[in-house]
Write a protein that holds these residues in place. Structure first.
Motif, PDB file in Angstrom:
ATOM      1  N   TYR A   1       8.963  27.254   5.271  1.00 26.57           N
ATOM      2  CA  TYR A   1       9.137  28.593   4.716  1.00 26.57           C
ATOM      3  C   TYR A   1       9.229  28.558   3.192  1.00 26.57           C
ATOM      4  O   TYR A   1       9.591  29.550   2.566  1.00 26.57           O
TER       5      TYR A   1
ATOM      6  N   LEU B   1      -1.616  28.706   4.922  1.00 25.43           N
ATOM      7  CA  LEU B   1      -0.523  29.486   4.350  1.00 25.43           C
ATOM      8  C   LEU B   1      -0.705  30.940   4.771  1.00 25.43           C
ATOM      9  O   LEU B   1      -1.788  31.501   4.624  1.00 25.43           O
TER      10      LEU B   1
ATOM     11  N   GLY C   1       0.528  34.843   4.351  1.00 22.56           N
ATOM     12  CA  GLY C   1       1.270  35.778   3.510  1.00 22.56           C
ATOM     13  C   GLY C   1       0.400  36.321   2.398  1.00 22.56           C
ATOM     14  O   GLY C   1      -0.591  35.698   2.000  1.00 22.56           O
TER      15      GLY C   1
ATOM     16  N   SER D   1       5.242  35.577  -3.624  1.00 24.64           N
ATOM     17  CA  SER D   1       5.725  34.241  -3.250  1.00 24.64           C
ATOM     18  C   SER D   1       4.622  33.436  -2.586  1.00 24.64           C
ATOM     19  O   SER D   1       4.461  32.239  -2.846  1.00 24.64           O
ATOM     20  N   ALA D   2       3.845  34.097  -1.732  1.00 21.17           N
ATOM     21  CA  ALA D   2       2.725  33.416  -1.075  1.00 21.17           C
ATOM     22  C   ALA D   2       1.681  32.988  -2.101  1.00 21.17           C
ATOM     23  O   ALA D   2       1.138  31.878  -2.026  1.00 21.17           O
TER      24      ALA D   2
ATOM     25  N   MET E   1      -5.639  30.445   3.104  1.00 18.66           N
ATOM     26  CA  MET E   1      -4.657  31.503   2.868  1.00 18.66           C
ATOM     27  C   MET E   1      -4.975  32.686   3.768  1.00 18.66           C
ATOM     28  O   MET E   1      -5.973  33.387   3.575  1.00 18.66           O
TER      29      MET E   1
ATOM     30  N   PHE F   1       4.976  32.725   4.536  1.00 18.08           N
ATOM     31  CA  PHE F   1       5.568  33.583   3.514  1.00 18.08           C
ATOM     32  C   PHE F   1       5.328  35.033   3.939  1.00 18.08           C
ATOM     33  O   PHE F   1       4.542  35.751   3.341  1.00 18.08           O
TER      34      PHE F   1
END
Length: 570
Positions: free
Chosen positions: A375, A392, A394, A398-399, A415, A483
Motif C-alpha cells: 500500500y 499499480l 490508482g 499518491s498513485a 498503471m 493506491f
C-alpha cells in the motif's frame, strides 16, 4: 580538532573526517566557556577505568559532556561483533537524537582511565536546546547527524537475517526505516555469520527473518510491536500521569500539533500504530508543498517534525494502537485504552488518526498483503521490483508519485485506472511526467479481480479485466501496489459520543448537530475537549499543508479549553 570546532585535517579523537561528509557538524568541540554555560543544566558524574557510561540496548542517562579523561565509543551487535568508532576527549559531548526522549543507547561508551563528565538528563538536555538557541542549534544538528550516521552503518540496531528478496524481510525493514531506527540485513546465502545462525536455529520459511537484537536474543519473524519492545523503541507504562493533551496519530497533523503544543508548554503524548509520518511519510516525493521548490520525500519532511516535537518534550509512543476512548472524564481526564492493557490519561484529546489504506474487493488479497501486495512504495519495495514488471492500481496524486518512483527501478509499470482518464484526480505536472515516462503503461477502465501465488513465494500473477468487457486476462506480476484511497480510522471512537458523518469522518464545529446552541471551536467535535484535525476530519482538504495548518490551529483551541476546564464552577 581546534578549540573552535575547526578540523586540523588529520585523525581527530580516533575518527577520520573523511568518514563523515559533515564531520565538523557531527562532532563539534565545545569551548571551556560553552561548557560553563552548560553546567546549570547538568550534574558532574565521575567514572573509573573500565566503567560503562552507556550500553547498547540499555536506556541512556542522557547527554554526557567530557570534562576530563577519555571515553571509548564502539558499536556492538547481537552476533558478538564489536567495532571501535572513536575515542572522545575533553570538550566532546556523547549523545544522539534518542537521548532527547531517554531511549536506549545505540553504542557502548567505556571510560579509559578516570573520567569526569557533566551529565544532562533528557529533560535538562531539552531545556538547554530551548534556552541556549545558538549552542542548542549546534548540538541538535549533531544529534540528528549522529543518528543518520548510525542508520547508514546499521550500528546499534537489530540484525535481520533472511533473503534480500523476502517480503517478510521487507516488512520489518520498512518499519525500521520509517521509524528512523538503525539496522542491517545479512543474507545467509552470502554471509558466513548469518549462515551459522541459520544452521543453529533451523528456521522454517515462516520464520523469516530471524532478528538478532543487541543482547543476543533471537526473534523469529516478529510482529512490529514485538520488535519495537525488544529493541527499546517503546517506553514504559505512563503510570498515573495526566497529560494536557493526547494526540492519536503521528502524521503531519498530529506532529504539527505536538510541535506547537509542546513548544508552548503543554504536556503532550503522541500515539501511532505504525510509524511517524502517516501516509505522507510513505510518499516518494512531495513536490507541491510550500517552501520546497525541488520537492522533498515525505519521510524527510516528517522526520524533521518528529525530531522537533521531541526537542520540545513531546512523548511519542510508536507502535501502539488505541483501542477505545472513555469520554466520561472521571477526575477531569479522558482515558485512552491501548493494546496490551495500558491506559493513557489526558485533559484533552486530538483525533489525528487519519485514514487507513482502502482494501479493494480482490480475491485472496489478505493472503498476499506484505507478500507481494503493498500500500506504499519505498526504496525497500523498489529493491524487490528491480528489473521486473509491476502493477499499480490508482489514479490519484499518491498513485502518480509512486508510479514515477517505481519506474526508475522496475522494467515496466502497468498503471491500472478504473476511470477513463487522470485529469479529474491527479495534478497536471504528474500527468505530464507519467506520459513522458516510457516504461509506464497507462491502462484505463481496468481493474484487478484476482491474485495467484502460494505461501512459499508469495504473489506470482494478477487477474485483471477491462470494465468495458467481461473477458479476464492475466499478467505475471510479483508485486502489486494499491493506491485506491483510504477510509477514516475512527473505529476506536465508538461509544464515546463523537459524531461521524456517513463516510465515517469526524464532524467538527458548527457542522455537528450536537454543537447547536453552544459556541465551539471550528475543530472541536461533539464531545467538549475532543478535537479532530487532518484527513480524519469531515471536510478537510486532504493535503499535507492543510493538515499541518490544522495542527497549528487546534493548539489555540486547546489552550482555551484547558483554561476553561480549570475555572471553578460557580
Amino acid at each position: 580538532m581546534t578549540a573552535d570546532g575547526g578540523s586540523s585535517g588529520g585523525i581527530e579523537n580516533g575518527i577520520s573526517p573523511r568518514a563523515f561528509p559533515r564531520f565538523e557538524q557531527t562532532f563539534p568541540s565545545l569551548t571551556s566557556q560553552e561548557i560553563e554555560r552548560l553546567r546549570r543544566f547538568g550534574e558532574v558524574r565521575s567514572y573509573r577505568d573500565g566503567e560503562m557510561l552507556f550500553q547498547t540496548g540499555k536506556p541512556s542517562l542522557g547527554m554526557f559532556v567530557i570534562l576530563s579523561g577519555q571515553v571509548s565509543i564502539s558499536q556492538r551487535d547481537g552476533l558478538g561483533h564489536v567495532t571501535q568508532i572513536s575515542e572522545r576527549g575533553p570538550g566532546q559531548f556523547l549523545a544522539e537524537i534518542g537521548q532527547l526522549s531517554g531511549r536506549v543507547a545505540l553504542v557502548d561508551g567505556v571510560a579509559e582511565g578516570d573520567v569526569e563528565t557533566l551529565l544532562l538528563p533528557p529533560d535538562r538536555l531539552r531545556a538547554l536546546l530551548v534556552a541556549e538557541a545558538e549552542l542548542g542549534e549546534r548540538i541538535m544538528r549533531a544529534l540528528i547527524l549522529r543518528r543518520v550516521s548510525l542508520i547508514q552503518s546499521g550500528g546499534g540496531g537489530p540484525v535481520l537475517i533472511g533473503p534480500t528478496n523476502s517480503t517478510s524481510v521487507a516488512r520489518l525493514q520498512n518499519f525500521l526505516v520509517r521509524n528512523g531506527f538503525p539496522h542491517h540485513l545479512l543474507d545467509p546465502a552470502t554471509d558466513h555469520d548469518a549462515a551459522e545462525v541459520i544452521a543453529r536455529y533451523s528456521p522454517s520459511p515462516t520464520d523469516w527473518p530471524l532478528v538478532v537484537i543487541a543482547d543476543g536474543t533471537v526473534l523469529r519473524n516478529p510482529s512490529e510491536t514485538e520488535l519495537a519492545h525488544a529493541i527499546g523503541m517503546i517506553g514504559g507504562a505512563r503510570g498515573d500521569k495526566v497529560y494536557d493533551v493526547a494526540i492519536v496519530g503521528c502524521g503531519p497533523a498530529g506532529l504539527a500539533t505536538a510541535v506547537y503544543a509542546a513548544s508552548e508548554g503543554l504536556s503532550v503524548v503522541v500515539m501511532d500504530s505504525r510509524s511517524f509520518g502517516g501516509q505522507a511519510g510513505a510518499s516518494a516525493r512531495i513536490e507541491n508543498y510550500f517552501g520546497f521548490p525541488t520537492g522533498i520525500t515525505g519521510h524527510a519532511l516528517t522526520a524533521r517534525a518528529f525530531n522537533q516535537a521531541q526537542k520540545f518534550g513531546a512523548e511519542i509512543m510508536i507502535p501502539v494502537s488505541v483501542n477505545s476512548l472513555d469520554c466520561e472524564r472521571k477526575n477531569g481526564a479522558f482515558v485512552l485504552s491501548l493494546d496490551g492493557g495500558e491506559e493513557v490519561r489526558s485533559r484533552a484529546v486530538v483525533v489525528a488518526s487519519g485514514a487507513r489504506y482502502r482494501q479493494p474487493q480482490i480475491d485472496r488479497l489478505k493472503d498476499f498483503e506484505g507478500r507481494g501486495v503493498w500500500y506504499w512504495a519505498s526504496p525497500i519495495e523498489a529493491r524487490l521490483c528491480s528489473g521486473q514488471d509491476v502493477a499499480l492500481v490508482g489514479g490519484g496524486n499518491s498513485a502518480g508519485q509512486a508510479a514515477v518512483f517505481l519506474s526508475g527501478h522496475a522494467r515496466k509499470v502497468h498503471m491500472m485506472v478504473r476511470g477513463g482518464g487522470l485529469a479529474a484526480s491527479m495534478s497536471r505536472y504528474l500527468i505530464e511526467r507519467i506520459e513522458a515516462t516510457p516504461n509506464i503503461e497507462l491502462m484505463f477502465n481496468s481493474e484487478v479481480v484476482g491474485l495467484e501465488g502460494n505461501a512459499d513465494v508469495g504473489l506470482e500473477r494478477i487477474i485483471w479485466k477491462s470494465r468495458l468487457s467481461p473477458e479476464e486476462m492475466s499478467l505475471d506480476i510479483r508485486n502489486l501496489f494499491l493506491f485506491v484511497g483510504a477510509d477514516p480510522a475512527t473505529g476506536w471512537l465508538n461509544g464515546c459520543g463523537v459524531t461521524l458523518d456517513r463516510a465515517g469522518f469526524v464532524v467538527t464545529g458548527a457542522q455537528s448537530e450536537q454543537n447547536a446552541g453552544r459556541l465551539v471551536a471550528s475543530l472541536e467535535t461533539s464531545v467538549p475537549g475532543v478535537f479532530a484535525i487532518g484527513d480524519v476530519r469531515s471536510g478537510s482538504v486532504k493535503r499535507v499543508g492543510g493538515a499541518i495548518g490544522e495542527g497549528a490551529q487546534v493548539v489555540a483551541a486547546l489552550h482555551g479549553f484547558l483554561a476553561d476546564s480549570l475555572k471553578p464552577v460557580a
